[in-house]
Design a protein around this motif. Structure first.
Motif, PDB file in Angstrom:
ATOM      1  N   ASP A  66      -4.502   4.088  16.098  1.00 21.86           N
ATOM      2  CA  ASP A  66      -4.966   2.830  15.492  1.00 21.86           C
ATOM      3  C   ASP A  66      -3.879   1.762  15.536  1.00 21.86           C
ATOM      4  O   ASP A  66      -4.151   0.570  15.733  1.00 21.86           O
ATOM      5  CB  ASP A  66      -5.397   3.063  14.052  1.00 21.86           C
ATOM      6  N   ASP A  95     -15.485  -3.840  20.109  1.00 15.49           N
ATOM      7  CA  ASP A  95     -15.882  -3.869  18.700  1.00 15.49           C
ATOM      8  C   ASP A  95     -14.755  -4.466  17.871  1.00 15.49           C
ATOM      9  O   ASP A  95     -13.576  -4.330  18.200  1.00 15.49           O
ATOM     10  CB  ASP A  95     -16.198  -2.451  18.214  1.00 15.49           C
ATOM     11  N   ARG A  96     -15.156  -5.078  16.774  1.00 12.70           N
ATOM     12  CA  ARG A  96     -14.176  -5.682  15.876  1.00 12.70           C
ATOM     13  C   ARG A  96     -14.374  -5.099  14.487  1.00 12.70           C
ATOM     14  O   ARG A  96     -15.445  -4.575  14.154  1.00 12.70           O
ATOM     15  CB  ARG A  96     -14.320  -7.199  15.862  1.00 12.70           C
ATOM     16  N   THR A  97     -13.326  -5.214  13.670  1.00 20.21           N
ATOM     17  CA  THR A  97     -13.380  -4.663  12.311  1.00 20.21           C
ATOM     18  C   THR A  97     -13.003  -5.747  11.319  1.00 20.21           C
ATOM     19  O   THR A  97     -12.264  -6.688  11.651  1.00 20.21           O
ATOM     20  CB  THR A  97     -12.407  -3.472  12.155  1.00 20.21           C
ATOM     21  N   ARG A 149     -17.481  -4.166  12.515  1.00 17.09           N
ATOM     22  CA  ARG A 149     -17.623  -3.047  11.571  1.00 17.09           C
ATOM     23  C   ARG A 149     -16.785  -3.334  10.332  1.00 17.09           C
ATOM     24  O   ARG A 149     -15.618  -3.712  10.417  1.00 17.09           O
ATOM     25  CB  ARG A 149     -17.162  -1.751  12.233  1.00 17.09           C
ATOM     26  N   GLN A 207     -14.691  -2.314   7.188  1.00 15.86           N
ATOM     27  CA  GLN A 207     -13.856  -1.213   6.712  1.00 15.86           C
ATOM     28  C   GLN A 207     -13.689  -1.295   5.201  1.00 15.86           C
ATOM     29  O   GLN A 207     -13.806  -2.362   4.605  1.00 15.86           O
ATOM     30  CB  GLN A 207     -12.476  -1.283   7.373  1.00 15.86           C
ATOM     31  N   THR A 246      -5.931  -1.766  12.570  1.00 18.93           N
ATOM     32  CA  THR A 246      -6.999  -2.156  13.499  1.00 18.93           C
ATOM     33  C   THR A 246      -7.894  -3.252  12.950  1.00 18.93           C
ATOM     34  O   THR A 246      -8.838  -3.661  13.616  1.00 18.93           O
ATOM     35  CB  THR A 246      -7.859  -0.924  13.823  1.00 18.93           C
ATOM     36  N   THR A 247      -7.622  -3.708  11.758  1.00 15.72           N
ATOM     37  CA  THR A 247      -8.466  -4.731  11.142  1.00 15.72           C
ATOM     38  C   THR A 247      -8.273  -6.070  11.855  1.00 15.72           C
ATOM     39  O   THR A 247      -7.139  -6.513  12.062  1.00 15.72           O
ATOM     40  CB  THR A 247      -8.137  -4.889   9.651  1.00 15.72           C
TER      41      THR A 247
END
Length: 420
Positions: A223, A329-331, A357, A359, A365-366
């Motif tokens: 990550d 993908d994004r977080t 997504r 969290q 990874t944000t």
């Protein structure tokens, strides 16, 4: 004898002649006397006719005087004869002069005075009409003000009702969170009991935990590598301001345009973008747009909030959105209070449809921290003494220190699909 007869004949003839003369004289006198009588009778008849005509003229004159006095006034109301008093009329003219000082001295009767009085009355009517128009305007302004006040009161009542609904929703959410937290606490206690039981039963569990920790460390390292890569991408994108798409064509009659991204680029109907143009002076935001129709390789957008009517959107302008990503993908992490139409559950679903997504905690990874409204309750559902702004939360400080973009929900709504 003969002479005597002749003498008698002559005497008789003389008497005859005399009688004839007397008779003729009488006849002539009678004729002349009759003629004078006839003349006198004719003159008397003419005099009576003249008197009758004079009486008729006098009656007509009296009638005219009566009619004129009836219109003019100034006569004895108790008398059957209407005969205006000249002195009273003169006094009335004097009083009229006192009331209308602009009447010239040459106007000595009512006929000459009336035009000035009529002019004064016309001017007074005009002033009254002007005042009535002003009054009507003031009444219209008053009506408009009352209507605006009524709308303000209605808006206030509507806002109050919305706040009451929001408060009721928050109370319901607090109750749900309290129940959820109690359930989680019970589950946690049961889990702790199970872990203790496992720990007492065998050391194998410990080894499994060690392996799991090692695995988690490997995942965290992975990550971290992903976060570094995303951070590099964000840094590069921030430097170059790489556009998300470009305008292909613009309608000449409607606020519509076609862009070069579509469903293959994970574009969804309702997404919002800024339309920009690069200039020597820097980046210029020309308008905003929302996606109305999506095809595979292109989409139709509706343009609004044009900054300058003389600088319209043209082919070659580019699109930008801080939350759109056509590839990976994004977080995101949510911080603060999300309620009403944009509650946490609804927002999470919309973000998931866009490949973002949510969290529970901030990690390497944000991609972004989304902030909502002030927080009124703690994690246990207890009311706080003072509301806490999202900027005062620890997760906000962590995101700022880690260089993670912070996006308020008020800004994010401009780029999210419209609610159904």
């Amino acid at each position: 004898m003969v002479r005597a007869n002749r003498g008698a004949a002559r005497v008789s003839l003389m008497w005859t002649v005399m009688m004839a003369v007397i008779t003729l004289t009488g006849v002539a006198f009678g004729y002349f006397a009759h003629d004078d009588r006839s003349k006198a009778m004719n003159e008397a008849a003419a005099a009576r006719a003249e008197a009758t005509a004079a009486d008729e003229r006098l009656a007509v004159a009296n009638q005219k005087v009566s009619e004129l006095s009836g219109k003019l006034g100034f006569y004895d109301r108790n008398s059957t004869v209407k005969d205006a008093n000249a002195s009273s009329a003169a006094d009335a003219i004097s009083r009229v002069r006192d009331s209308f000082p602009d009447i010239p001295s040459s106007a000595t009767d009512f006929e000459k005075i009336m035009p000035f009085i009529e002019a004064e009355i016309a001017a007074a009517r005009l002033r009254i009409s002007t005042l009535e128009t002003q009054v009507a305007g003031l009444e219209s302004e008053l009506s408009t003000e009352k209507a605006a006040r009524t709308r303000d009161v209605a808006a206030k009542d509507q806002l109050l009702a919305a706040k009451n609904d929001e408060l009721a929703s928050e109370r319901a959410n607090a109750a749900d969170r309290e129940e959820n937290l109690n359930q989680r606490l019970a589950d946690s206690e049961a889990e702790n009991d199970q872990i203790d039981r496992r720990s007492r039963e065998t050391e194998a569990d410990y080894e499994d935990q060690v392996r799991e920790l090692n695995s988690m460390i490997a995942m965290l390292e992975q990550d971290l590598a992903v976060a570094r890569a995303k951070n590099d991408i964000r840094t590069q994108r921030a430097r170059t301001e790489e556009p998300d798409g470009r305008v292909l064509s613009v309608s000449s009659t409607l606020p519509l345009a076609w862009v070069d991204i579509g469903s293959d680029d994970r574009l969804a109907t309702g997404m919002g973008f800024e339309i920009r143009e690069s200039r020597m002076s820097g980046v210029v935001v020309k308008a905003r747009a929302i996606v109305r129709r999506v095809e595979r390789n292109r989409a139709e957008i509706e343009v609004f909030d044009l900054a300058d009517p003389y600088d319209p959107v043209v082919s070659g302008d580019y699109l930008f959105s801080p939350i759109y990503d056509p590839v990976g993908d994004r977080t995101a992490v949510l911080a603060g209070r999300f309620s009403g139409a944009w509650d946490e559950q609804r927002l999470t679903m919309i973000l998931a449809e866009m490949g973002i997504r949510v969290q529970d905690t901030l990690t390497g990874t944000t991609d972004m921290l989304i902030t909502g409204g002030e927080v009124f309750y703690d994690e246990l559902g207890e009311a706080l003494e003072e509301p806490i702004d999202p900027s005062q939360l620890p997760v906000y400080t962590e995101a700022v220190n880690a260089g993670i973009p912070v996006v308020p929900i008020s800004t994010l709504r401009d780029y999210l699909p419209a609610l159904p």
